[in-house]
Design a protein around this motif. Sequence first.
Motif, PDB file in Angstrom:
ATOM      1  N   GLY A 164     141.710 -14.234 -17.659  1.00  7.84           N
ATOM      2  CA  GLY A 164     141.131 -13.267 -16.734  1.00  7.84           C
ATOM      3  C   GLY A 164     140.283 -13.908 -15.650  1.00  7.84           C
ATOM      4  O   GLY A 164     140.171 -15.136 -15.570  1.00  7.84           O
ATOM      5  N   VAL A 165     139.675 -13.070 -14.815  1.00  7.94           N
ATOM      6  CA  VAL A 165     138.959 -13.530 -13.633  1.00  7.94           C
ATOM      7  C   VAL A 165     137.452 -13.370 -13.818  1.00  7.94           C
ATOM      8  O   VAL A 165     136.979 -12.954 -14.866  1.00  7.94           O
ATOM      9  CB  VAL A 165     139.447 -12.773 -12.373  1.00  7.94           C
ATOM     10  CG1 VAL A 165     140.920 -13.080 -12.113  1.00  7.94           C
ATOM     11  CG2 VAL A 165     139.228 -11.271 -12.526  1.00  7.94           C
ATOM     12  N   THR A 166     136.709 -13.690 -12.767  1.00  7.78           N
ATOM     13  CA  THR A 166     135.249 -13.707 -12.847  1.00  7.78           C
ATOM     14  C   THR A 166     134.670 -12.415 -13.424  1.00  7.78           C
ATOM     15  O   THR A 166     133.818 -12.439 -14.320  1.00  7.78           O
ATOM     16  CB  THR A 166     134.648 -13.992 -11.464  1.00  7.78           C
ATOM     17  OG1 THR A 166     135.110 -15.273 -11.022  1.00  7.78           O
ATOM     18  CG2 THR A 166     133.130 -14.016 -11.512  1.00  7.78           C
ATOM     19  N   THR A 167     135.130 -11.276 -12.920  1.00  8.35           N
ATOM     20  CA  THR A 167     134.527  -9.998 -13.332  1.00  8.35           C
ATOM     21  C   THR A 167     134.618  -9.775 -14.839  1.00  8.35           C
ATOM     22  O   THR A 167     133.788  -9.083 -15.427  1.00  8.35           O
ATOM     23  CB  THR A 167     135.159  -8.818 -12.557  1.00  8.35           C
ATOM     24  OG1 THR A 167     134.310  -7.680 -12.628  1.00  8.35           O
ATOM     25  CG2 THR A 167     136.541  -8.462 -13.076  1.00  8.35           C
ATOM     26  N   ASP A 168     135.601 -10.397 -15.464  1.00 12.26           N
ATOM     27  CA  ASP A 168     135.770 -10.236 -16.908  1.00 12.26           C
ATOM     28  C   ASP A 168     134.685 -10.957 -17.704  1.00 12.26           C
ATOM     29  O   ASP A 168     134.586 -10.778 -18.917  1.00 12.26           O
ATOM     30  CB  ASP A 168     137.148 -10.745 -17.334  1.00 12.26           C
ATOM     31  CG  ASP A 168     138.273  -9.980 -16.651  1.00 12.26           C
ATOM     32  OD1 ASP A 168     138.175  -8.739 -16.586  1.00 12.26           O
ATOM     33  OD2 ASP A 168     139.231 -10.601 -16.160  1.00 12.26           O
ATOM     34  N   TYR A 169     133.879 -11.774 -17.037  1.00 12.77           N
ATOM     35  CA  TYR A 169     132.851 -12.552 -17.723  1.00 12.77           C
ATOM     36  C   TYR A 169     131.428 -12.175 -17.325  1.00 12.77           C
ATOM     37  O   TYR A 169     130.483 -12.860 -17.696  1.00 12.77           O
ATOM     38  CB  TYR A 169     133.121 -14.053 -17.503  1.00 12.77           C
ATOM     39  CG  TYR A 169     134.393 -14.430 -18.203  1.00 12.77           C
ATOM     40  CD1 TYR A 169     134.381 -14.764 -19.544  1.00 12.77           C
ATOM     41  CD2 TYR A 169     135.620 -14.326 -17.562  1.00 12.77           C
ATOM     42  CE1 TYR A 169     135.553 -15.010 -20.227  1.00 12.77           C
ATOM     43  CE2 TYR A 169     136.802 -14.561 -18.244  1.00 12.77           C
ATOM     44  CZ  TYR A 169     136.760 -14.906 -19.574  1.00 12.77           C
ATOM     45  OH  TYR A 169     137.921 -15.125 -20.260  1.00 12.77           O
ATOM     46  N   VAL A 170     131.279 -11.101 -16.560  1.00 13.48           N
ATOM     47  CA  VAL A 170     129.949 -10.734 -16.082  1.00 13.48           C
ATOM     48  C   VAL A 170     129.366  -9.637 -16.959  1.00 13.48           C
ATOM     49  O   VAL A 170     129.886  -8.523 -17.002  1.00 13.48           O
ATOM     50  CB  VAL A 170     129.991 -10.258 -14.613  1.00 13.48           C
ATOM     51  CG1 VAL A 170     128.574 -10.152 -14.077  1.00 13.48           C
ATOM     52  CG2 VAL A 170     130.805 -11.216 -13.769  1.00 13.48           C
ATOM     53  N   LEU A 171     128.300  -9.950 -17.654  1.00 11.09           N
ATOM     54  CA  LEU A 171     127.627  -8.953 -18.487  1.00 11.09           C
ATOM     55  C   LEU A 171     126.578  -8.189 -17.692  1.00 11.09           C
ATOM     56  O   LEU A 171     126.364  -7.005 -17.919  1.00 11.09           O
ATOM     57  CB  LEU A 171     126.943  -9.636 -19.678  1.00 11.09           C
ATOM     58  CG  LEU A 171     127.865 -10.264 -20.712  1.00 11.09           C
ATOM     59  CD1 LEU A 171     127.053 -11.057 -21.730  1.00 11.09           C
ATOM     60  CD2 LEU A 171     128.698  -9.203 -21.418  1.00 11.09           C
ATOM     61  N   GLY A 172     125.913  -8.868 -16.777  1.00 10.97           N
ATOM     62  CA  GLY A 172     124.866  -8.207 -16.020  1.00 10.97           C
ATOM     63  C   GLY A 172     124.439  -9.039 -14.833  1.00 10.97           C
ATOM     64  O   GLY A 172     124.719 -10.238 -14.757  1.00 10.97           O
ATOM     65  N   LEU A 173     123.786  -8.387 -13.888  1.00 12.64           N
ATOM     66  CA  LEU A 173     123.350  -9.048 -12.661  1.00 12.64           C
ATOM     67  C   LEU A 173     121.914  -8.668 -12.327  1.00 12.64           C
ATOM     68  O   LEU A 173     121.446  -7.585 -12.686  1.00 12.64           O
ATOM     69  CB  LEU A 173     124.230  -8.609 -11.473  1.00 12.64           C
ATOM     70  CG  LEU A 173     125.711  -8.934 -11.532  1.00 12.64           C
ATOM     71  CD1 LEU A 173     126.426  -8.274 -10.349  1.00 12.64           C
ATOM     72  CD2 LEU A 173     125.944 -10.443 -11.525  1.00 12.64           C
ATOM     73  N   GLU A 174     121.259  -9.560 -11.613  1.00  3.92           N
ATOM     74  CA  GLU A 174     120.056  -9.208 -10.861  1.00  3.92           C
ATOM     75  C   GLU A 174     120.488  -9.234  -9.397  1.00  3.92           C
ATOM     76  O   GLU A 174     121.065 -10.229  -8.937  1.00  3.92           O
ATOM     77  CB  GLU A 174     118.947 -10.217 -11.103  1.00  3.92           C
ATOM     78  CG  GLU A 174     117.675  -9.926 -10.320  1.00  3.92           C
ATOM     79  CD  GLU A 174     116.672 -11.070 -10.430  1.00  3.92           C
ATOM     80  OE1 GLU A 174     115.811 -11.023 -11.315  1.00  3.92           O
ATOM     81  OE2 GLU A 174     116.778 -12.034  -9.620  1.00  3.92           O
ATOM     82  N   VAL A 175     120.228  -8.151  -8.701  1.00  2.00           N
ATOM     83  CA  VAL A 175     120.671  -8.020  -7.315  1.00  2.00           C
ATOM     84  C   VAL A 175     119.487  -7.585  -6.468  1.00  2.00           C
ATOM     85  O   VAL A 175     118.753  -6.669  -6.860  1.00  2.00           O
ATOM     86  CB  VAL A 175     121.780  -6.945  -7.185  1.00  2.00           C
ATOM     87  CG1 VAL A 175     122.257  -6.816  -5.745  1.00  2.00           C
ATOM     88  CG2 VAL A 175     122.950  -7.244  -8.105  1.00  2.00           C
ATOM     89  N   VAL A 176     119.298  -8.224  -5.325  1.00  2.00           N
ATOM     90  CA  VAL A 176     118.310  -7.725  -4.378  1.00  2.00           C
ATOM     91  C   VAL A 176     119.030  -6.788  -3.408  1.00  2.00           C
ATOM     92  O   VAL A 176     120.029  -7.158  -2.781  1.00  2.00           O
ATOM     93  CB  VAL A 176     117.604  -8.866  -3.622  1.00  2.00           C
ATOM     94  CG1 VAL A 176     116.583  -8.292  -2.641  1.00  2.00           C
ATOM     95  CG2 VAL A 176     116.919  -9.812  -4.606  1.00  2.00           C
ATOM     96  N   LEU A 177     118.538  -5.561  -3.359  1.00  2.00           N
ATOM     97  CA  LEU A 177     119.140  -4.543  -2.498  1.00  2.00           C
ATOM     98  C   LEU A 177     118.678  -4.728  -1.050  1.00  2.00           C
ATOM     99  O   LEU A 177     117.722  -5.471  -0.779  1.00  2.00           O
ATOM    100  CB  LEU A 177     118.752  -3.153  -3.006  1.00  2.00           C
ATOM    101  CG  LEU A 177     119.199  -2.844  -4.448  1.00  2.00           C
ATOM    102  CD1 LEU A 177     118.634  -1.497  -4.896  1.00  2.00           C
ATOM    103  CD2 LEU A 177     120.723  -2.851  -4.550  1.00  2.00           C
ATOM    104  N   ALA A 178     119.316  -4.026  -0.132  1.00  2.00           N
ATOM    105  CA  ALA A 178     118.964  -4.121   1.287  1.00  2.00           C
ATOM    106  C   ALA A 178     117.472  -3.852   1.514  1.00  2.00           C
ATOM    107  O   ALA A 178     116.833  -4.485   2.356  1.00  2.00           O
ATOM    108  CB  ALA A 178     119.812  -3.138   2.099  1.00  2.00           C
ATOM    109  N   SER A 179     116.915  -2.954   0.723  1.00  2.00           N
ATOM    110  CA  SER A 179     115.495  -2.599   0.849  1.00  2.00           C
ATOM    111  C   SER A 179     114.557  -3.702   0.385  1.00  2.00           C
ATOM    112  O   SER A 179     113.359  -3.641   0.634  1.00  2.00           O
ATOM    113  CB  SER A 179     115.216  -1.365  -0.016  1.00  2.00           C
ATOM    114  OG  SER A 179     115.488  -1.690  -1.381  1.00  2.00           O
ATOM    115  N   GLY A 180     115.088  -4.693  -0.334  1.00  2.00           N
ATOM    116  CA  GLY A 180     114.254  -5.723  -0.933  1.00  2.00           C
ATOM    117  C   GLY A 180     113.925  -5.445  -2.396  1.00  2.00           C
ATOM    118  O   GLY A 180     113.368  -6.295  -3.090  1.00  2.00           O
TER     119      GLY A 180
END
Lengths: 466, 466
Positions: A164-180
């Motif tokens: 499989g591909v990358t998405t199959d191995y992602v359990l969770g993310l920290e993401v900074v939104l446009a607002s910060g």
Amino acid sequence: MSLTSTDAGTLVAALAAGLPAEALVTDPDLLESYRYDRAQFCPAGVPAAVVLARETAHVQHALRTATSLRVPVVPQGARSGLSGAANAIDGCVVVSTEKMRRIRQLDVGNRFVVTQPGIYNAELSRAVAEHGLFYPPDPSSWEFCSIGGNLSTNSGGLCCVKYGVTTDYVLGLEVVLASGEVLRTGRRTVKGVAGYDLTRLFVGSEGTLGIITEATLSLRPAAGRPRTAAALFASARDAGATVAAVVESGLVPSLLEIMDRTSLRASSAHLRADLPGDCGAMLVWQSDSPGETAVEEVERIGRVASACGATQVIEAEDPAEAELLLAARRTVLTALEALGTTLIDDVAVPRTRLADLIEGVQAIAERRGLVIGVVGHAGDGNMHPTVVFDPADPVATEHARSAFGEIMDLGLELGGTITGEHGVGVLKRRWLEREAGAVSMAVHRAVKAALDPLGILNPGKVFDPA
Amino acid sequence: MSLTSTDAGTLVAALAAGLPAEALVTDPDLLESYRYDRAQFCPAGVPAAVVLARETAHVQHALRTATSLRVPVVPQGARSGLSGAANAIDGCVVVSTEKMRRIRQLDVGNRFVVTQPGIYNAELSRAVAEHGLFYPPDPSSWEFCSIGGNLSTNSGGLCCVKYGVTTDYVLGLEVVLASGEVLRTGRRTVKGVAGYDLTRLFVGSEGTLGIITEATLSLRPAAGRPRTAAALFASARDAGATVAAVVESGLVPSLLEIMDRTSLRASSAHLRADLPGDCGAMLVWQSDSPGETAVEEVERIGRVASACGATQVIEAEDPAEAELLLAARRTVLTALEALGTTLIDDVAVPRTRLADLIEGVQAIAERRGLVIGVVGHAGDGNMHPTVVFDPADPVATEHARSAFGEIMDLGLELGGTITGEHGVGVLKRRWLEREAGAVSMAVHRAVKAALDPLGILNPGKVFDPA
């Protein structure tokens, strides 16, 4: 919304107010090196500043500043992308995660790793391998592409056919939104269905919805040492029939790559190797199943190839021989680049349509008077027809552009997609609607507006927000 | 936005104008049977009408009507859910896909199936098995749950430990949006990264973003015949240590289930079987790896269990013996239901924390004076602590509710999630924000508003839109 044209001095001062000096680049010579990724034919502007974030707080400050000044933000990983998604926009802030390179946590017992996005794929893979673990996604650029870029384009690679591909191995993310603001998605458990799958909404969104600053990735146990074999065919048709027969047989190789006549000739010349003159295509495959199963699977695929008309089947007796069999595949892009400038396509088709794709591309090459080598991940139908042209010749350049589009049209006709793993970026923007349709584009725009109401995040990439 | 209270007669007339008679239910006795799924403690209203859609156009008509009249819509599959997500709302239109049961296409060569959502999981699994293919997601309810419900809750099951959950098998969807428009997401190729991953945004969204009317699901080659073994332990601690050691060893069983002392006693009594008196937990596992590898893997797990203190390891010699070993696990819910009303929890924790969860649940049971049997998918840390109580006793009922919440709190404390595979629905709505956080809830609401601006789709499920 249109982004205001903020005075660069105001922008730089606002950025500097919340960042250490080493995290802010404004020297024009240095800015130049943050303009482009590796795509051809994609315009790029000049950034007003580059933020070399060391930590999430730096990304937050950059995005808060960009939001308050209505300045476009272009997220960058290692700039190894092939679709222009990371190309700068005039007056933008580039937010680069290339200095966010730390592995935060490796949990061997629960088989996950928490990492910053700037680390290279190969570095992460080696770090977990030391603990007997395996991070499968392996784009060909793995030595110089970052995990953040892999996440943002949902990268594939050679072993996707089994793993499989990358998405199959992602359990969770920290993401900074446009607002910060900092969003945490997903979890650290194997399973979990609490709320929407926001994790996978960000994976593959090419920096248009937020900036990934940390990822929790699941790992597998180390695979067995692979066994390798290859087969030569008089025609792409026979090689394609082999791939279809392998899939239908239920065999799942850990690698199954194809090269057409053009790419074989180029590699052969480059490696000064001698391929039989009638060679129309080559398949190379591996099995990494445990114990003797690998030997057995590799042999069974060889028998399938023979039954489909292979003129020769070669099994590697040891890792050195295996590397020789893989060398032609590994070297093909370099070999084609030696012939001119290359424009790499990335269509994926149902696996039974491989030969139709290769023959169709050969017809396009003949009609356009171009060299187009077809090479790719046969096991999952993801092909990289590579158009070779002389950029000094405007007619050839125009033919190359046209051929590139015709290859995507062909992929769609065959029930496929315009991009299997490289992403849309700028390069394929005008084909996305053809594949996805008008309703899908309206949903894309609604989701984009919900997460980035001012439209500051990587504007003009993937689709036109308007 | 608040939904208007439309006169039921107006609504029924508008629905009838675009539907065949057999697709519209308004008989009050029949409406009654479309009020509830299988969750406990979840209120349900009475629908004004039920649309028994036969085709996508019927769903479109229902949603266009609901949009124009501002009437809430509750999507339903087979109503086998355990969180109240499919419970009706007073005056709503229930849109049931239970009559959309056709398999549209089975592509053996490319290993995918295109199906309507109403087909039961077991029916689909058997249909593809006839062609040597395997649809892995196998919720315990597989004989009476629909694929549409599986998609909407992202169902798991027993073989997820090796093969993943529903979302891992979804290539593309046809979804009717709140407006009545038809969205097509995804593709039919193995790989593809053109645009946002809208497919997985709808998977697990519990009917709050659209109604799935068709799905393209990827299939695997048939697995080998599984080998089965089980082990008994004096304590849950030893069984938990075994699971952690199996994971760390790199072994990937195709099934790895656990039962605690309480659930073992219940099953044992129900089956009139005799378990050793000192039995504190049981593990049962399978390997479906090819050939002799399965035998070897099952034996290796047995050795791990012995090293972790198993008092007894039993390997099944044939399928009949394997069924006996699995019988206790399969019968546990029925056995617990024989003791009272059951409230099934669904927390998932990192696999190294299993024993902590089981012991913590046992402590809650003692403190609350309740019977709580813990059973679950040990291999992926997804446990179903099942609270048994007498609903005629208000004190016991209140204790059961409290224990249910305390189990989720415990799961979160251990780094886990409130739901591994059953979903949030109504039952766990007030815990979602505790797990996801305020920023995530704001993003959930923004995405919901982008796709369902009038808020007509399953309002009040998963989270409160306000």
